[in-house]
Design a protein around this motif. Structure first.
Motif, PDB file in Angstrom:
ATOM      1  N   GLU A   5      68.194   5.939 -52.368  1.00 13.76           N
ATOM      2  CA  GLU A   5      68.786   6.592 -51.199  1.00 13.76           C
ATOM      3  C   GLU A   5      69.031   8.071 -51.473  1.00 13.76           C
ATOM      4  O   GLU A   5      68.764   8.919 -50.616  1.00 13.76           O
ATOM      5  CB  GLU A   5      70.104   5.922 -50.813  1.00 13.76           C
ATOM      6  N   LEU A   6      69.506   8.383 -52.677  1.00 15.21           N
ATOM      7  CA  LEU A   6      69.709   9.791 -53.027  1.00 15.21           C
ATOM      8  C   LEU A   6      68.379  10.543 -53.004  1.00 15.21           C
ATOM      9  O   LEU A   6      68.301  11.659 -52.489  1.00 15.21           O
ATOM     10  CB  LEU A   6      70.364   9.918 -54.398  1.00 15.21           C
ATOM     11  N   ALA A   7      67.344   9.908 -53.521  1.00 16.71           N
ATOM     12  CA  ALA A   7      66.015  10.526 -53.511  1.00 16.71           C
ATOM     13  C   ALA A   7      65.553  10.786 -52.077  1.00 16.71           C
ATOM     14  O   ALA A   7      65.044  11.867 -51.760  1.00 16.71           O
ATOM     15  CB  ALA A   7      65.017   9.637 -54.243  1.00 16.71           C
ATOM     16  N   GLU A   8      65.750   9.814 -51.230  1.00 17.32           N
ATOM     17  CA  GLU A   8      65.327   9.954 -49.828  1.00 17.32           C
ATOM     18  C   GLU A   8      66.113  11.051 -49.119  1.00 17.32           C
ATOM     19  O   GLU A   8      65.550  11.865 -48.401  1.00 17.32           O
ATOM     20  CB  GLU A   8      65.504   8.620 -49.107  1.00 17.32           C
ATOM     21  N   ARG A   9      67.402  11.104 -49.346  1.00 13.71           N
ATOM     22  CA  ARG A   9      68.252  12.071 -48.647  1.00 13.71           C
ATOM     23  C   ARG A   9      68.051  13.500 -49.134  1.00 13.71           C
ATOM     24  O   ARG A   9      68.308  14.447 -48.394  1.00 13.71           O
ATOM     25  CB  ARG A   9      69.720  11.666 -48.782  1.00 13.71           C
ATOM     26  N   THR A  10      67.606  13.650 -50.372  1.00  6.19           N
ATOM     27  CA  THR A  10      67.447  14.996 -50.929  1.00  6.19           C
ATOM     28  C   THR A  10      65.990  15.443 -51.016  1.00  6.19           C
ATOM     29  O   THR A  10      65.723  16.618 -51.245  1.00  6.19           O
ATOM     30  CB  THR A  10      68.053  15.077 -52.339  1.00  6.19           C
ATOM     31  N   GLY A  11      65.066  14.504 -50.876  1.00  2.00           N
ATOM     32  CA  GLY A  11      63.659  14.835 -51.025  1.00  2.00           C
ATOM     33  C   GLY A  11      63.243  15.037 -52.477  1.00  2.00           C
ATOM     34  O   GLY A  11      62.184  15.602 -52.757  1.00  2.00           O
ATOM     35  N   VAL A  12      64.067  14.593 -53.400  1.00  2.00           N
ATOM     36  CA  VAL A  12      63.800  14.727 -54.832  1.00  2.00           C
ATOM     37  C   VAL A  12      63.410  13.346 -55.369  1.00  2.00           C
ATOM     38  O   VAL A  12      64.150  12.385 -55.194  1.00  2.00           O
ATOM     39  CB  VAL A  12      65.044  15.268 -55.578  1.00  2.00           C
ATOM     40  N   PRO A  13      62.261  13.245 -56.012  1.00  2.00           N
ATOM     41  CA  PRO A  13      61.821  11.943 -56.521  1.00  2.00           C
ATOM     42  C   PRO A  13      62.815  11.337 -57.521  1.00  2.00           C
ATOM     43  O   PRO A  13      63.503  12.064 -58.246  1.00  2.00           O
ATOM     44  CB  PRO A  13      60.491  12.250 -57.225  1.00  2.00           C
TER      45      PRO A  13
END
Length: 119
Positions: A5-13
């Protein structure tokens, strides 16, 4: 929140989020099952880290300025060497130049759009 979810929300893999953790830029909590649990505040932290990396700062310098990312820097810094200070001043000056260039580019695009809309 979980790492996905953090990856999705920030665009960071997720791979980079794990790397940030290895570099001690992020410190998620751990659930009983060992899964990472990221606090909501880490969304902004990741965006800031990504921006500093994109600006060219290495992770070892980002780690040193992390205490100043969320709030005005109120800590007493004792480990800032003359080389670190010179590096940060150079990086800041380069950021100022890029910000100025981006502002001029934004203004040029706005002027172009205004001209196009006027016909």
């Amino acid at each position: 929140m979980r790492i996905g979810e953090l990856a999705e929300r920030t665009g960071v893999p997720t791979r980079l989020l794990r790397y940030y953790e290895e570099q001690e830029l992020l410190t998620p909590d751990r659930a009983a099952n060992g899964y990472r649990d990221y606090a909501e505040a880490l969304v902004n932290r990741v965006v800031q880290i990504r921006g500093l990396l994109d600006a060219g700062l290495p992770t070892k310098i980002i780690k040193q300025v992390l205490p100043c990312l969320d709030n005005p820097c109120t800590i007493h810094v004792t480990d800032a060497t003359p080389d670190l200070i010179a590096t940060l001043e150079r990086e800041r000056d380069q950021m100022d130049a890029r910000i100025s260039c981006l502002g001029r580019n934004r203004d040029a695009i706005s002027a172009y759009l205004d001209a196009v809309r006027r016909g």
